[in-house]
Design a protein around this motif. Structure first.
Motif, PDB file in Angstrom:
ATOM      1  N   PRO A  14      24.593  26.964  30.410  1.00  0.00           N
ATOM      2  CA  PRO A  14      25.606  27.205  31.437  1.00  0.00           C
ATOM      3  C   PRO A  14      26.435  28.456  31.168  1.00  0.00           C
ATOM      4  O   PRO A  14      26.772  29.194  32.110  1.00  0.00           O
ATOM      5  CB  PRO A  14      26.482  25.942  31.368  1.00  0.00           C
ATOM      6  CG  PRO A  14      25.612  24.900  30.751  1.00  0.00           C
ATOM      7  CD  PRO A  14      24.750  25.635  29.783  1.00  0.00           C
ATOM      8  N   GLN A  15      26.768  28.712  29.900  1.00  0.00           N
ATOM      9  CA  GLN A  15      27.553  29.908  29.569  1.00  0.00           C
ATOM     10  C   GLN A  15      26.762  31.177  29.864  1.00  0.00           C
ATOM     11  O   GLN A  15      27.311  32.151  30.385  1.00  0.00           O
ATOM     12  CB  GLN A  15      27.946  29.870  28.092  1.00  0.00           C
ATOM     13  CG  GLN A  15      28.805  28.676  27.708  1.00  0.00           C
ATOM     14  CD  GLN A  15      29.109  28.654  26.221  1.00  0.00           C
ATOM     15  OE1 GLN A  15      29.368  29.690  25.625  1.00  0.00           O
ATOM     16  NE2 GLN A  15      29.086  27.469  25.630  1.00  0.00           N
ATOM     17  N   VAL A  16      25.461  31.164  29.533  1.00  0.00           N
ATOM     18  CA  VAL A  16      24.620  32.320  29.813  1.00  0.00           C
ATOM     19  C   VAL A  16      24.518  32.552  31.310  1.00  0.00           C
ATOM     20  O   VAL A  16      24.580  33.693  31.790  1.00  0.00           O
ATOM     21  CB  VAL A  16      23.220  32.127  29.197  1.00  0.00           C
ATOM     22  CG1 VAL A  16      22.275  33.244  29.639  1.00  0.00           C
ATOM     23  CG2 VAL A  16      23.308  32.093  27.677  1.00  0.00           C
ATOM     24  N   ALA A  21      25.818  35.855  35.965  1.00  0.00           N
ATOM     25  CA  ALA A  21      26.396  35.975  37.304  1.00  0.00           C
ATOM     26  C   ALA A  21      27.417  37.111  37.366  1.00  0.00           C
ATOM     27  O   ALA A  21      27.425  37.899  38.326  1.00  0.00           O
ATOM     28  CB  ALA A  21      27.051  34.649  37.710  1.00  0.00           C
ATOM     29  N   TYR A  22      28.242  37.218  36.341  1.00  0.00           N
ATOM     30  CA  TYR A  22      29.251  38.286  36.339  1.00  0.00           C
ATOM     31  C   TYR A  22      28.626  39.655  36.067  1.00  0.00           C
ATOM     32  O   TYR A  22      29.107  40.672  36.581  1.00  0.00           O
ATOM     33  CB  TYR A  22      30.352  37.974  35.328  1.00  0.00           C
ATOM     34  CG  TYR A  22      31.299  36.919  35.836  1.00  0.00           C
ATOM     35  CD1 TYR A  22      32.058  37.137  36.978  1.00  0.00           C
ATOM     36  CD2 TYR A  22      31.408  35.693  35.194  1.00  0.00           C
ATOM     37  CE1 TYR A  22      32.916  36.164  37.463  1.00  0.00           C
ATOM     38  CE2 TYR A  22      32.262  34.711  35.665  1.00  0.00           C
ATOM     39  CZ  TYR A  22      33.012  34.945  36.802  1.00  0.00           C
ATOM     40  OH  TYR A  22      33.854  33.982  37.287  1.00  0.00           O
ATOM     41  N   VAL A  23      27.559  39.682  35.287  1.00  0.00           N
ATOM     42  CA  VAL A  23      26.830  40.937  35.091  1.00  0.00           C
ATOM     43  C   VAL A  23      26.263  41.407  36.436  1.00  0.00           C
ATOM     44  O   VAL A  23      26.344  42.596  36.790  1.00  0.00           O
ATOM     45  CB  VAL A  23      25.714  40.762  34.046  1.00  0.00           C
ATOM     46  CG1 VAL A  23      24.722  41.928  34.098  1.00  0.00           C
ATOM     47  CG2 VAL A  23      26.310  40.645  32.654  1.00  0.00           C
ATOM     48  N   CYS A  24      25.708  40.481  37.193  1.00  0.00           N
ATOM     49  CA  CYS A  24      25.173  40.827  38.518  1.00  0.00           C
ATOM     50  C   CYS A  24      26.288  41.287  39.455  1.00  0.00           C
ATOM     51  O   CYS A  24      26.094  42.218  40.254  1.00  0.00           O
ATOM     52  CB  CYS A  24      24.441  39.627  39.117  1.00  0.00           C
ATOM     53  SG  CYS A  24      22.909  39.195  38.251  1.00  0.00           S
ATOM     54  N   LEU A  25      27.447  40.643  39.367  1.00  0.00           N
ATOM     55  CA  LEU A  25      28.584  41.073  40.179  1.00  0.00           C
ATOM     56  C   LEU A  25      28.984  42.499  39.800  1.00  0.00           C
ATOM     57  O   LEU A  25      29.288  43.322  40.680  1.00  0.00           O
ATOM     58  CB  LEU A  25      29.762  40.119  39.979  1.00  0.00           C
ATOM     59  CG  LEU A  25      31.067  40.495  40.702  1.00  0.00           C
ATOM     60  CD1 LEU A  25      30.849  40.609  42.214  1.00  0.00           C
ATOM     61  CD2 LEU A  25      32.159  39.474  40.388  1.00  0.00           C
ATOM     62  N   GLY A  26      28.991  42.791  38.509  1.00  0.00           N
ATOM     63  CA  GLY A  26      29.304  44.144  38.064  1.00  0.00           C
ATOM     64  C   GLY A  26      28.338  45.163  38.642  1.00  0.00           C
ATOM     65  O   GLY A  26      28.750  46.231  39.123  1.00  0.00           O
ATOM     66  N   TRP A 104      33.244  38.309  32.863  1.00  0.00           N
ATOM     67  CA  TRP A 104      32.871  37.058  32.191  1.00  0.00           C
ATOM     68  C   TRP A 104      33.919  36.674  31.153  1.00  0.00           C
ATOM     69  O   TRP A 104      34.326  35.513  31.061  1.00  0.00           O
ATOM     70  CB  TRP A 104      31.502  37.230  31.530  1.00  0.00           C
ATOM     71  CG  TRP A 104      31.114  36.076  30.643  1.00  0.00           C
ATOM     72  CD1 TRP A 104      30.949  34.774  31.009  1.00  0.00           C
ATOM     73  CD2 TRP A 104      30.853  36.136  29.239  1.00  0.00           C
ATOM     74  NE1 TRP A 104      30.594  34.004  29.913  1.00  0.00           N
ATOM     75  CE2 TRP A 104      30.519  34.822  28.811  1.00  0.00           C
ATOM     76  CE3 TRP A 104      30.840  37.165  28.298  1.00  0.00           C
ATOM     77  CZ2 TRP A 104      30.199  34.522  27.491  1.00  0.00           C
ATOM     78  CZ3 TRP A 104      30.514  36.874  26.979  1.00  0.00           C
ATOM     79  CH2 TRP A 104      30.200  35.561  26.590  1.00  0.00           C
ATOM     80  N   ALA A 105      34.388  37.662  30.381  1.00  0.00           N
ATOM     81  CA  ALA A 105      35.422  37.382  29.387  1.00  0.00           C
ATOM     82  C   ALA A 105      36.697  36.875  30.047  1.00  0.00           C
ATOM     83  O   ALA A 105      37.336  35.931  29.554  1.00  0.00           O
ATOM     84  CB  ALA A 105      35.716  38.649  28.567  1.00  0.00           C
ATOM     85  N   ALA A 129      40.440  34.092  38.616  1.00  0.00           N
ATOM     86  CA  ALA A 129      40.970  35.145  37.739  1.00  0.00           C
ATOM     87  C   ALA A 129      39.981  36.299  37.620  1.00  0.00           C
ATOM     88  O   ALA A 129      40.365  37.474  37.621  1.00  0.00           O
ATOM     89  CB  ALA A 129      41.295  34.570  36.359  1.00  0.00           C
ATOM     90  N   ALA A 130      38.692  35.976  37.523  1.00  0.00           N
ATOM     91  CA  ALA A 130      37.673  37.020  37.399  1.00  0.00           C
ATOM     92  C   ALA A 130      37.560  37.834  38.682  1.00  0.00           C
ATOM     93  O   ALA A 130      37.405  39.064  38.633  1.00  0.00           O
ATOM     94  CB  ALA A 130      36.328  36.397  37.043  1.00  0.00           C
TER      95      ALA A 130
END
Length: 530
Positions: A14-16, A21-26, A104-105, A129-130
């Motif tokens: 789940p963490q990966v 997902a956030y890498v793709c958003l970036g 992600w952080a 928040a992200a």
């Protein structure tokens, strides 16, 4: 063994997935911004790694002004990508993917700081928040950009995530994790010295862990030791080079201390943005609620940091008013205190050293985390909390006006320059007039010499660069001396007088060259009679 491995994969998956997902958003945000073509890229981000790789530190002079001597470690991938023929959209999307790790952080940090009573909605808080961080003026305008601020901010946020995770899981943080956080922050500082306020913030934030003051100081020292190690990895090699070539490890800065003969004896720090009056000193983030250029060259507007300090103040007042009944206000966890200390300390140091918005991206990114944590401690119920959080975050996001640092439509070329058309300038000497022009240099033959005698600081007739400039001009045969002039011309009325300082004048025999960065002219120059 297989059972343990499967359990580990189930916990990690789940963490990966969230990180991906956030890498793709970036990547999506970077693609939407367009191809990077900012002023600093045209000035030094592309030139500096070329200067080092081709051994030109003792040949060229002030091609990109003061910035010619900035550490190129963050820019080496860009230079190598262009040399290897990697398409711009691939390189800059990869850079944006790394920047997505900062989101992600932020997500992870937000889920760790919400009070236990709000644990069920922690993932929602993390996403909110992200997303608020993703739309922030600094981060959004810099994603997938070579300017480096989002890159070092990502390292800082990963370091903060490590510290927060330790604070949220126990009272006795593991030393190796503290050192790891320090190393991540140190890597950022060594690569870009303007990250120093955030590094100080990380170190002081380590005091938020529970324990005696001796234990807290030991933990801060562990973070600091890791920071020194990380800074040495990314920065020591360049400091050694600057010392060897210019007798100042931080060349050209701090020259009032090192007194290098290659620069004027002064700090050369950019003090344009520093705050000097009490009103701005106390309320600077609230001025960013309107379009302004107090902390940035391009116009920008962002209310996140003002909202951070406002909610912190309201939460503090609410805690004081409710202190007679502690059950009505959740106690601030060490993880939440740690994030608050990081943000406040970083902001204060930033305000005194720089007051330039791009260098505050790490605080901008965690602003939503702190606002959410404060609202959670003001609200008495998760539904009330969400009823406050969602409209506040939405208003902050739509209110934002991100600065425009310079982008272009996606192209198959980084700059649109034909190397073959510049081959005829082999063994010539180019006097650079106007800025930015550093990006042009790698497309000329390696035998071409580039000098600038009229720079943006640190250079005059008394520095050791001046004999090098005069020698380059005097040694150049007639017909091989040129002036590269930006279009439109820079300081045209003063041009003849300033070029006369090195005994040359420009003719009207010019070639105009156009590229993605604009137009420039290469004009033949002649030496003035003695």
């Amino acid at each position: 063994m297989a059972t343990r491995w499967n359990a580990f994969i189930r916990r990690l998956a789940p963490q990966v997935a969230v990180a991906v997902a956030y890498v793709c958003l970036g990547v999506a945000l970077g693609l939407a911004q367009g191809q990077d073509l900012n002023w600093d890229l045209l000035n030094y981000h592309f030139y500096n790694p070329y200067q080092w790789l081709e051994g030109r530190l003792d040949r060229d002079v002030h091609v990109a002004g003061l910035q010619s001597y900035h550490n190129p470690v963050l820019d080496l991938p860009l230079s190598l990508a262009e040399r290897l023929g990697v398409p711009p959209i691939v390189f800059f999307s990869t850079l944006a993917a790394f920047h997505g790790l900062a989101l992600w952080a932020v997500h992870v940090i937000a889920t760790r700081v919400v009070p236990p009573a709000f644990a069920r909605i922690a993932p929602i808080v993390g996403v909110c928040a992200a997303l608020l961080a993703a739309t922030a003026a600094g981060y959004r305008s810099l994603i997938g950009s070579s300017m480096g601020d989002d890159t070092v901010a990502t390292l800082v946020l990963l370091a903060l995530m490590v510290l927060v995770d330790e604070a949220a899981t126990g009272d006795d943080p593991r030393p190796r994790r503290l050192v790891l956080a320090g190393v991540l922050g140190g890597l950022a500082v060594g690569a870009k010295l303007a990250t120093a306020p955030a590094a100080v913030g990380l170190g002081v934030a380590a005091l938020a862990f529970r324990g005696t003051w001796r234990q807290r100081l030991v933990r801060m020292a562990a973070v600091g030791a890791g920071g020194v190690a990380g800074a040495l990895v990314t920065g020591a090699w360049w400091a050694v080079l600057m010392q060897q070539h210019f007798a100042n490890p931080f060349f050209p800065y701090f020259n009032q201390v090192f007194a290098s003969p290659f620069a004027t004896v002064e700090s050369l720090a950019d003090g344009r943005w520093l705050v000097h009056d009490a009103r701005h000193l106390l309320f600077l983030p609230f001025y960013w609620l309107w379009d302004q250029t107090l902390v940035s060259e391009p116009v920008m507007r962002d209310g996140r940091i003002a909202l951070l300090f406002l909610t912190l103040a309201v939460a503090a007042v609410a805690a004081i008013l409710r202190r007679s009944n502690p059950r009505t206000t959740p106690a601030a966890s060490p993880a939440f205190v740690l994030v608050c200390v990081f943000a406040v300390v970083t902001y204060v140091v930033w305000l005194r050293l720089f007051a330039y918005y791009r260098y505050l991206v790490p605080v901008e990114l965690v602003a939503g985390v702190i606002v959410a944590g404060c609202l959670a401690r003001i609200a008495r119920h998760p539904r009330v909390f969400l009823a406050l959080l969602l409209p506040v975050f939405f208003a902050a996001a739509v209110h934002t006006h991100a600065p425009d640092w310079g982008r272009a439509p996606w192209s198959s070329s980084y700059f649109g320059i034909d190397r073959g058309g510049l081959a005829k300038y082999a063994n010539a000497t180019m006097v650079m007039w106007g800025m930015p022009q550093g990006y042009l240099v790698p497309f000329f033959p390696a035998s071409t010499t580039f000098i600038r005698h009229f720079s943006n600081g640190g250079l005059n007739g008394q520095t050791a660069f001046w004999p090098r400039i005069e020698t380059a001009v005097n040694a150049t045969p007639e017909g091989r001396l040129y002036v590269i002039e930006a279009q439109p011309p820079f300081l045209e009325p003063e041009q003849a007088r300033i070029l006369g300082y090195i005994g040359i004048t420009m003719t009207d025999e010019c070639e105009t060259v156009s590229n993605l960065g604009g137009r420039f002219e290469i004009c033949r120059a002649v030496k003035l009679p003695d």
